[in-house]
Scaffold this motif. Structure first.
Motif, PDB file in Angstrom:
ATOM      1  N   ARG A   1      19.189  28.567 -20.714  1.00 51.48           N
ATOM      2  CA  ARG A   1      18.894  29.366 -21.893  1.00 51.48           C
ATOM      3  C   ARG A   1      20.166  29.938 -22.465  1.00 51.48           C
ATOM      4  NH1 ARG A   1      13.757  31.049 -23.074  1.00 51.48           N
ATOM      5  NH2 ARG A   1      12.215  30.354 -21.623  1.00 51.48           N
TER       6      ARG A   1
ATOM      7  N   TYR B   1       5.510  18.131 -30.710  1.00 50.87           N
ATOM      8  CA  TYR B   1       6.513  18.534 -31.688  1.00 50.87           C
ATOM      9  C   TYR B   1       5.962  19.624 -32.578  1.00 50.87           C
ATOM     10  CZ  TYR B   1      10.085  18.223 -35.310  1.00 50.87           C
ATOM     11  OH  TYR B   1      11.088  18.511 -36.202  1.00 50.87           O
ATOM     12  N   GLU B   2       6.612  20.769 -32.533  1.00 51.23           N
ATOM     13  CA  GLU B   2       6.329  21.889 -33.419  1.00 51.23           C
ATOM     14  C   GLU B   2       7.666  22.230 -34.059  1.00 51.23           C
ATOM     15  OE1 GLU B   2       4.277  25.163 -31.371  1.00 51.23           O
ATOM     16  OE2 GLU B   2       3.965  23.715 -29.745  1.00 51.23           O
TER      17      GLU B   2
ATOM     18  N   ARG C   1      10.205  25.068 -33.156  1.00 52.27           N
ATOM     19  CA  ARG C   1       9.695  25.789 -31.986  1.00 52.27           C
ATOM     20  C   ARG C   1       9.771  24.990 -30.691  1.00 52.27           C
ATOM     21  NH1 ARG C   1       6.567  30.103 -31.991  1.00 52.27           N
ATOM     22  NH2 ARG C   1       5.259  29.188 -30.403  1.00 52.27           N
ATOM     23  N   ARG C   2       9.374  23.720 -30.737  1.00 46.18           N
ATOM     24  CA  ARG C   2       9.241  22.981 -29.479  1.00 46.18           C
ATOM     25  C   ARG C   2       9.298  21.475 -29.729  1.00 46.18           C
ATOM     26  NH1 ARG C   2       4.107  21.775 -26.756  1.00 46.18           N
ATOM     27  NH2 ARG C   2       4.551  21.329 -24.584  1.00 46.18           N
TER      28      ARG C   2
ATOM     29  N   VAL D   1       9.052  17.920 -27.147  1.00 50.98           N
ATOM     30  CA  VAL D   1       8.912  17.337 -25.806  1.00 50.98           C
ATOM     31  C   VAL D   1       9.017  15.830 -25.949  1.00 50.98           C
ATOM     32  CG1 VAL D   1       7.453  17.091 -23.758  1.00 50.98           C
ATOM     33  CG2 VAL D   1       7.376  19.215 -25.097  1.00 50.98           C
TER      34      VAL D   1
ATOM     35  N   THR E   1      12.189  18.903 -22.448  1.00 51.68           N
ATOM     36  CA  THR E   1      11.563  19.877 -23.348  1.00 51.68           C
ATOM     37  C   THR E   1      12.625  20.796 -23.923  1.00 51.68           C
ATOM     38  OG1 THR E   1       9.533  19.853 -22.042  1.00 51.68           O
ATOM     39  CG2 THR E   1       9.835  21.718 -23.543  1.00 51.68           C
ATOM     40  N   TYR E   2      12.653  20.906 -25.241  1.00 50.52           N
ATOM     41  CA  TYR E   2      13.497  21.864 -25.943  1.00 50.52           C
ATOM     42  C   TYR E   2      12.560  22.895 -26.565  1.00 50.52           C
ATOM     43  CZ  TYR E   2      17.037  18.123 -26.016  1.00 50.52           C
ATOM     44  OH  TYR E   2      17.917  17.135 -25.673  1.00 50.52           O
ATOM     45  N   THR E   3      12.872  24.177 -26.409  1.00 53.80           N
ATOM     46  CA  THR E   3      12.132  25.215 -27.124  1.00 53.80           C
ATOM     47  C   THR E   3      13.131  26.118 -27.824  1.00 53.80           C
ATOM     48  OG1 THR E   3      12.036  26.633 -25.156  1.00 53.80           O
ATOM     49  CG2 THR E   3      10.134  25.213 -25.574  1.00 53.80           C
ATOM     50  N   TRP E   4      12.723  26.636 -28.971  1.00 56.38           N
ATOM     51  CA  TRP E   4      13.551  27.558 -29.748  1.00 56.38           C
ATOM     52  C   TRP E   4      12.694  28.747 -30.132  1.00 56.38           C
ATOM     53  CZ3 TRP E   4      13.052  22.347 -30.755  1.00 56.38           C
ATOM     54  CH2 TRP E   4      14.168  21.550 -30.514  1.00 56.38           C
ATOM     55  N   GLU E   5      13.277  29.935 -30.052  1.00 54.12           N
ATOM     56  CA  GLU E   5      12.551  31.139 -30.473  1.00 54.12           C
ATOM     57  C   GLU E   5      13.537  32.122 -31.087  1.00 54.12           C
ATOM     58  OE1 GLU E   5      12.485  33.555 -26.250  1.00 54.12           O
ATOM     59  OE2 GLU E   5      10.822  32.221 -26.718  1.00 54.12           O
TER      60      GLU E   5
END
Length: 138
Positions: A2, A58-59, A62-63, A65, A78-82
């Protein structure tokens, strides 16, 4: 892994910040949607690896995979962004790789896992440096 970095548009691709990725090619027409396929060629532990990731979730913003069932270690990335920071002007990105080694990697699973963690840390440090470069006006 992170990290929290300022949010700003970028043209950097996975190829430009990942030391082990030699090439990435769309196997389905862009843009990214669930079911999109991307062919990767990488070098890892002295070996050439070719595999195709399929986008399974896929969002936008946001996300993302991606999964592969081929190659020496089938995996899911997995990539996530916030939004992050008091003003929400930073983005926290998390990157997670999961997989089950097979073939040559199953014998050396602890070594492979440690090498993957080291490579991921180096890649993310390189991405951080690229994102923090001053913007160039066009």
């Amino acid at each position: 892994m992170r990290g929290s970095r300022p949010t700003r548009p970028t043209r950097h691709t996975r190829r430009s910040w990942s030391e082990n990725i030699a090439s990435v090619e769309w196997r389905t027409p862009p843009p990214a949607v669930i079911g999109s396929r991307l062919a990767f060629v990488a070098r890892f532990l002295g070996r050439r690896l070719a595999y195709t990731h399929v986008i399974t979730a896929y969002e936008p913003g946001r996300r993302l995979v991606m999964r592969t069932s081929e190659g020496p270690f089938p995996m899911e990335t997995t990539y996530t962004w916030e939004p992050h920071a008091p003003a929400g002007d930073h983005t926290r990105m998390a990157l997670r790789n999961r997989g089950e080694p097979c073939g040559f990697t199953s014998v050396a699973a602890p070594v492979v896992a440690a090498a993957m963690r080291r490579a991921q840390r180096k890649d993310l440090a390189r991405l951080e440096a690229l994102l923090e470069e001053p913007a160039v006006s066009e």
